[in-house]
Design a protein around this motif. Structure first.
Motif, mmCIF file in Angstrom:
data_model
loop_
_atom_site.group_PDB
_atom_site.id
_atom_site.type_symbol
_atom_site.label_atom_id
_atom_site.label_comp_id
_atom_site.label_asym_id
_atom_site.label_seq_id
_atom_site.Cartn_x
_atom_site.Cartn_y
_atom_site.Cartn_z
ATOM 1 N N SER A 375 0.831 -1.268 0.559
ATOM 2 C CA SER A 375 0.278 0.130 0.091
ATOM 3 C C SER A 375 0.596 0.708 0.100
ATOM 4 C CB SER A 375 -1.072 0.242 1.109
ATOM 5 O OG SER A 375 -1.864 -1.352 1.141
ATOM 6 N N MET A 376 0.426 1.869 -0.804
ATOM 7 C CA MET A 376 1.002 2.572 -1.080
ATOM 8 C C MET A 376 -0.281 4.732 -0.305
ATOM 9 S SD MET A 376 4.311 4.702 -1.931
ATOM 10 C CE MET A 376 4.821 3.589 -3.013
ATOM 11 N N TYR A 377 1.126 5.257 0.498
ATOM 12 C CA TYR A 377 0.150 6.623 1.419
ATOM 13 C C TYR A 377 0.393 7.904 0.517
ATOM 14 C CZ TYR A 377 -1.818 3.635 4.435
ATOM 15 O OH TYR A 377 -1.972 2.769 5.112
ATOM 16 N N GLU A 378 0.461 8.622 0.642
ATOM 17 C CA GLU A 378 0.428 9.873 0.007
ATOM 18 C C GLU A 378 1.786 10.889 1.661
ATOM 19 O OE1 GLU A 378 -1.492 14.770 -0.770
ATOM 20 O OE2 GLU A 378 -2.668 13.103 0.245
ATOM 21 N N GLY A 379 2.813 10.956 0.467
ATOM 22 C CA GLY A 379 3.656 11.760 1.432
ATOM 23 C C GLY A 379 4.866 10.397 2.023
ATOM 24 N N PHE A 380 4.475 9.186 1.442
ATOM 25 C CA PHE A 380 5.683 8.436 1.507
ATOM 26 C C PHE A 380 6.185 7.833 0.696
ATOM 27 C CE2 PHE A 380 2.816 8.464 5.111
ATOM 28 C CZ PHE A 380 4.357 7.876 6.634
ATOM 29 N N SER A 381 7.951 7.656 0.609
ATOM 30 C CA SER A 381 7.950 7.315 -0.756
ATOM 31 C C SER A 381 7.797 5.285 -0.876
ATOM 32 C CB SER A 381 10.060 7.578 0.052
ATOM 33 O OG SER A 381 10.481 6.855 0.834
ATOM 34 N N GLN A 382 8.160 4.237 0.205
ATOM 35 C CA GLN A 382 8.272 3.123 0.564
ATOM 36 C C GLN A 382 6.414 2.962 0.990
ATOM 37 O OE1 GLN A 382 10.573 1.360 -0.637
ATOM 38 N NE2 GLN A 382 12.036 3.398 -0.765
ATOM 39 N N PRO A 383 6.151 1.911 0.177
ATOM 40 C CA PRO A 383 4.831 1.253 0.222
ATOM 41 C C PRO A 383 5.278 0.353 1.424
ATOM 42 C CG PRO A 383 6.033 -0.272 -1.184
ATOM 43 C CD PRO A 383 7.277 1.174 -0.593
ATOM 44 N N VAL A 384 3.287 0.127 2.112
ATOM 45 C CA VAL A 384 3.402 -0.361 3.428
ATOM 46 C C VAL A 384 3.187 -1.904 2.604
ATOM 47 C CG1 VAL A 384 2.494 -0.788 5.634
ATOM 48 C CG2 VAL A 384 3.603 1.153 4.856
ATOM 49 N N MET A 385 3.845 -2.926 3.923
ATOM 50 C CA MET A 385 3.857 -4.318 3.018
ATOM 51 C C MET A 385 2.774 -5.146 3.741
ATOM 52 S SD MET A 385 5.239 -5.190 0.270
ATOM 53 C CE MET A 385 6.707 -3.454 -0.751
ATOM 54 N N SER A 386 1.995 -5.944 3.415
ATOM 55 C CA SER A 386 0.977 -6.402 3.989
ATOM 56 C C SER A 386 1.512 -7.699 4.456
ATOM 57 C CB SER A 386 -0.125 -6.726 3.702
ATOM 58 O OG SER A 386 -0.022 -7.971 2.390
ATOM 59 N N ARG A 387 1.237 -8.461 5.957
ATOM 60 C CA ARG A 387 1.331 -10.132 6.108
ATOM 61 C C ARG A 387 1.665 -10.720 4.307
ATOM 62 N NH1 ARG A 387 0.244 -14.517 8.668
ATOM 63 N NH2 ARG A 387 -2.155 -14.185 8.495
ATOM 64 N N PRO A 388 2.697 -11.300 4.115
ATOM 65 C CA PRO A 388 2.211 -12.481 3.294
ATOM 66 C C PRO A 388 1.791 -13.641 3.329
ATOM 67 C CG PRO A 388 4.527 -12.864 4.444
ATOM 68 C CD PRO A 388 4.122 -11.764 4.652
#
Length: 612
Positions: A375-388
């Protein structure tokens, strides 16, 4: 006696007074309602969320508002702690947006609409397609000043005491107070309703911007960054936050204003806030910032929902499609669903971008996968990953279907002599099947038993039909097994039940009409008609004299015949049918035939002769 009458008279007087008061209240209310209907609305409610209420300023009871309801001059409108509302002026030239916990009073006089902001925040927006000069004037009234907003879009927030912060976002406004008329240009801010120091109008909020959304990483407890300009050195500032303007509370201690910023860790939610400043060592606030809002949203990872972790699915083909579903967090700009062959996700086997929604259907080949959603949020350069999650797609099983084609389950076949049947079947995978084994028996045990069972008729073939030898009638069970090139059983048909019964003899034909003698005419001619027999190939008719001696026997293909030149007297006629197998039906009962003795010819008549 007299005391009793006194009580009755007193009760009557009280009842009459109550009636009079009720009637007066009813008539006065009726007039008020009629007068309100007769007044022209000053605005209409065009959009609302949760509770929005109104009441005339002279009344105490609040009434709920719905979309499309009119608002009249002299009425107060308020929103609940979770409510918002948008009012559009009756002329269509302006909209007034109310934040939660906002209370305003609207009045109209001398072609001027006046707003009195009692609590909360509101936004005034001008319709660009409308000429402001042709609209009624719009003013904000305060205790000691008035702001003309006729040509401005502005943000208004109620501060402490009687003060109201005004920030012009578009156009320009004019403030008239004790110091004369002052113009408020676009992007400028001022305060109405309270004497202020020189630093008040120079205070500028740098962050967070009004109505902005701040995304914070829940694992790192990132603070909300408050920043400002325009407060002199030697002053102290404090941040006050709350869910509405009514419950603002300090978010921390007073800190030196010279550093220009203050960080505070806040849980997720919507906040109303303001900045207050005082000189060091003083207890009096000398300036306040406008009341503004922001929202704190956690940058939570997506929650995978389906397929469950460690799911194993049996594929049907190498191109089956599967539905993947997850819970999309609030504030996500974009997402990707990623697949890999290892838990490090290096390299990616496949990734698909998902701009909106929380469900996707993808074709996946058989294999063992790790999958997750970034998931990519506004203002963040790196995505947030879910648990695989892991997903195993088993290769498709080669399924061989075998089905009988010429018989249905529990069919009954008739026979003459010995039972005969040709069993035919088909398969969906003739490329896989190398041979078939046909099984026929009269019991389930024998059908599934070993090949050595004498009660089982077992035939191996590469064809898709067999004609087994069946020596007697009865009920039989049939099944076909399919084997591949490795002599492995890869499919089999359903058990088919089939019954063989001897074909019943055809019924005897009957002469018509029934129940009476068959009469020949005076010329000795006899016309015979008999019933049609299903399955009959031919009919045999026998004529006998009164002593039972056979006179004539004839074969007919139809259901009628004509006998000629019968001598007067009585006869007997018999008939039977022969079917296509040469089997003879039973003979019907003999019928009596009567040939009349009188001749059908009449004697000639002579014409009258006259002799001269």
């Amino acid at each position: 006696m007299f005391a009793r009458w006194d009580r009755i008279i007193l009760a009557g007087i009280i009842s009459f007074l109550c009636y009079g008061a009720t009637y007066y209240w009813y008539r006065s209310t009726e007039k008020t309602e009629v007068s309100q209907v007769e007044r022209a609305p000053i605005a209409y409610l065009t959009k609302l969320e949760n509770d929005v209420e109104r009441r005339p300023v002279t009344r105490q009871i609040w009434q709920g508002l719905q979309n499309g309801d009119p608002v009249f001059a002299g009425e107060a409108v308020r929103t609940s702690s979770q409510g918002t509302a948008i009012l559009q002026t009756a002329d269509g030239g302006r909209t007034i947006e109310l934040d939660p916990d906002t209370l305003i009073v609207i009045s109209h006089q001398n072609n001027e609409v006046a707003l009195d902001l009692m609590d909360g925040r509101l936004f005034v927006n001008q319709n660009e397609k409308t000429d402001a000069a042709k609209l009624p004037a719009l003013v904000l009234r305060s205790a000691d000043a008035e702001v003309d907003l006729s040509r401005a879009s502005a943000k208004l927030s109620k501060g402490s005491g009687t003060r109201v912060d005004v920030e012009v976002t578009k156009g320009s406004a004019k403030m008239q107070g004790a110091q004369g008329v002052q113009e408020i240009a676009q992007g400028k801010r001022t305060v109405v309703g309270q004497s202020v120091g020189e630093h008040l109008t120079s205070l500028q909020i740098v962050s967070p911007l009004d109505s902005s959304t701040i995304y914070v990483n829940p694992d790192q407890e990132a603070p909300v960054h408050f920043a400002w300009k325009g407060i002199p050195n030697g002053a102290e500032v404090r941040i006050e936050t709350g869910t509405s303007s009514k419950d603002l509370k300090p978010a921390g201690d007073w800190v030196p204003a010279g550093q220009g910023f203050l960080d505070a860790i806040l849980p997720a939610g919507r906040y109303i806030w303001k900045l207050s400043a005082r000189m060091a060592g003083s207890t009096s606030v000398f300036t306040e910032g406008p009341i503004e809002s922001f929202r704190v949203v956690r940058t939570d990872p997506a929650e995978l929902l389906y397929p469950d972790d460690q799911t194993v699915l049996q594929t049907k083909t190498n191109e089956d499609s599967y539905v993947f579903k997850w819970k999309r967090p609030t504030g996500v700009v974009s997402q990707k669903i990623e697949f890999a062959l290892n838990s490090d996700f290096q390299p990616l086997f496949r990734d698909v971008k998902v701009l909106a929604g929380d469900t996707i259907q993808l074709e996946m080949p058989p294999g063992s996968y790790f999958w997750r959603v970034s998931s990519m949020y506004e203002g963040f350069s790196q995505p947030v990953m879910s648990r695989p999650f892991t997903l195993t797609l088993l290769p498709p099983v080669v399924r061989v279907d075998v089905a009988f084609t010429n018989f249905k389950h529990n069919d009954v076949l008739t026979y003459v002599g010995a039972p005969v049947a040709v069993f035919q079947w088909k398969t969906n995978r003739p490329d896989v099947v190398q041979r078939y084994v046909f099984r026929l028996a009269q019991t389930t045990e024998a059908l599934r038993g070993p090949a050595s069972d004498e009660k089982l008729k077992r035939i191996e073939t590469k064809q898709t039909q067999v004609t087994p030898e069946i020596t007697r009638g009865g009920r039989y069970l049939a099944m076909v097994e399919a084997y591949d090139e490795n002599d492995k059983l890869v499919g089999k048909s359903d058990v088919q039940a089939l019954s063989f019964e001897p074909k019943a003899a055809i019924r005897a034909p009957q002469f018509e009409p029934l129940g009476q003698d068959l009469l020949a005419d005076n010329q000795g001619a006899l016309s015979l008609i008999w019933s049609l027999v299903d399955g009959a190939k031919e009919y045999w008719l026998t004529l006998k004299d009164s002593s039972g001696k056979e006179i004539q026997k004839s074969r007919f293909l139809g259901t009628s015949a004509k006998l000629q030149s019968l001598l007067p007297g009585e006869y007997k006629v018999e008939i039977y049918a022969i079917d296509q197998y040469g089997r003879r039906s039973k003979e019907a009962a003999a019928r009596r035939v009567v040939v009349p003795t009188s001749s059908g010819l009449n004697a000639p008549k002579l014409k009258k002769v006259k002799v001269q």
